[in-house]
Design an enzyme around this catalytic site. Sequence first.
Site, PDB file in Angstrom:
ATOM      1  N   GLY A 181       0.775  -1.228   0.000  1.00  0.00           N
ATOM      2  CA  GLY A 181       0.000   0.000   0.000  1.00  0.00           C
ATOM      3  C   GLY A 181       0.808   1.281   0.000  1.00  0.00           C
ATOM      4  N   GLU A 214       4.449   4.183   5.736  1.00  0.00           N
ATOM      5  CA  GLU A 214       3.251   3.344   5.822  1.00  0.00           C
ATOM      6  C   GLU A 214       2.081   4.028   5.123  1.00  0.00           C
ATOM      7  OE1 GLU A 214       1.823   0.654   5.902  1.00  0.00           O
ATOM      8  OE2 GLU A 214       1.715  -0.046   7.976  1.00  0.00           O
ATOM      9  N   ASP A 215       1.154   3.218   4.621  1.00  0.00           N
ATOM     10  CA  ASP A 215      -0.017   3.804   3.971  1.00  0.00           C
ATOM     11  C   ASP A 215      -1.063   4.259   4.983  1.00  0.00           C
ATOM     12  OD1 ASP A 215      -0.759   1.241   4.734  1.00  0.00           O
ATOM     13  OD2 ASP A 215      -1.648   0.692   2.809  1.00  0.00           O
ATOM     14  N   ASP A 237      -4.086   1.820  11.376  1.00  0.00           N
ATOM     15  CA  ASP A 237      -5.454   1.500  11.785  1.00  0.00           C
ATOM     16  C   ASP A 237      -5.418   1.023  13.236  1.00  0.00           C
ATOM     17  OD1 ASP A 237      -8.098   0.717  12.019  1.00  0.00           O
ATOM     18  OD2 ASP A 237      -8.135  -0.469  10.193  1.00  0.00           O
ATOM     19  N   LYS A 295      -5.911   6.453  11.033  1.00  0.00           N
ATOM     20  CA  LYS A 295      -7.289   6.118  11.418  1.00  0.00           C
ATOM     21  C   LYS A 295      -7.315   5.917  12.940  1.00  0.00           C
ATOM     22  CE  LYS A 295      -9.652   3.242   8.784  1.00  0.00           C
ATOM     23  NZ  LYS A 295     -10.226   1.977   8.214  1.00  0.00           N
ATOM     24  N   PHE A 307     -13.865   2.129   5.197  1.00  0.00           N
ATOM     25  CA  PHE A 307     -13.038   1.323   4.314  1.00  0.00           C
ATOM     26  C   PHE A 307     -12.664   2.159   3.107  1.00  0.00           C
ATOM     27  CE2 PHE A 307     -12.830  -2.341   1.121  1.00  0.00           C
ATOM     28  CZ  PHE A 307     -11.494  -2.577   1.404  1.00  0.00           C
ATOM     29  N   VAL A 308     -11.377   2.495   2.985  1.00  0.00           N
ATOM     30  CA  VAL A 308     -10.927   3.380   1.906  1.00  0.00           C
ATOM     31  C   VAL A 308     -10.219   2.587   0.816  1.00  0.00           C
ATOM     32  CG1 VAL A 308     -10.763   5.415   3.363  1.00  0.00           C
ATOM     33  CG2 VAL A 308      -8.773   3.917   3.135  1.00  0.00           C
ATOM     34  N   ASP A 353      -6.436  -1.133  -1.459  1.00  0.00           N
ATOM     35  CA  ASP A 353      -6.981  -2.089  -2.415  1.00  0.00           C
ATOM     36  C   ASP A 353      -8.222  -2.820  -1.917  1.00  0.00           C
ATOM     37  OD1 ASP A 353      -5.845  -5.302  -1.720  1.00  0.00           O
ATOM     38  OD2 ASP A 353      -5.334  -3.602  -0.457  1.00  0.00           O
ATOM     39  N   ARG A 364      -5.698  -0.198  -6.432  1.00  0.00           N
ATOM     40  CA  ARG A 364      -4.604   0.559  -5.819  1.00  0.00           C
ATOM     41  C   ARG A 364      -4.198   1.741  -6.698  1.00  0.00           C
ATOM     42  NH1 ARG A 364      -2.191  -2.312  -1.577  1.00  0.00           N
ATOM     43  NH2 ARG A 364      -2.284  -4.591  -1.667  1.00  0.00           N
TER      44      ARG A 364
END
Length: 200
Positions: free
Chosen positions: A51, A106-107, A110, A138, A159-160, A166, A172
């Site tokens: 990601g 990092e993407d 969470d 998040k 949920f993105v 993805d 992606r």
Amino acid sequence: MKLHPLIKNVLYNFDQIEERTKELAKEISKYYDEQEDIQDNNVLLVGILKGCVPFMGVFLKYFDYNCETHYMVVSSYLGSTKSSGEPKILLDLNVSIKDKDILIVEDIIDSGITLKYVKEYLFFKGAKTVKIISFLDKKEGRKVELKPDWYCFDVKNEFVIGFGFDINEKLRNLPYVGVCDIEKLETWDWTLKKEDWDYS
């Protein structure tokens, strides 16, 4: 530009993403410039695949400090939309990080479980410092005590998809981050061509 039908709404478009990433890259470059004990004046950027790729690509354009780029695959999702809470290293670093200064790219943070595990693992392997930059944070999903040193944007507990995020390895490559339309996802036909998409 029409949005992908599975996008309920766009959270951040590419221009917003690039501008904020550029701002942070300059800030982080300045941070490392001001440190007096960086080994070889070199930082190891460790991207968490997959990601991180679009975000890291933009970040590298504006990060003005000596660096190496390395990657790890660490997952607690394995194809689902919710974390299993059990991180697994699927691809490890192939270089020594003893006494190195590391910046994890990092993407999204969470639950924080995976990234906390990675951070502790890197220290265990001998890293001197480990900093974190995350594209999204998040906070509502956090299950452990963990904060990024820098991050671009906040995101709610949704949920993105897009810009690295993805659905079963798909989407992606969307040039923006948006909220996934879960109802449409349940019946979405991945074999449809663009001209057959229903945008309603």
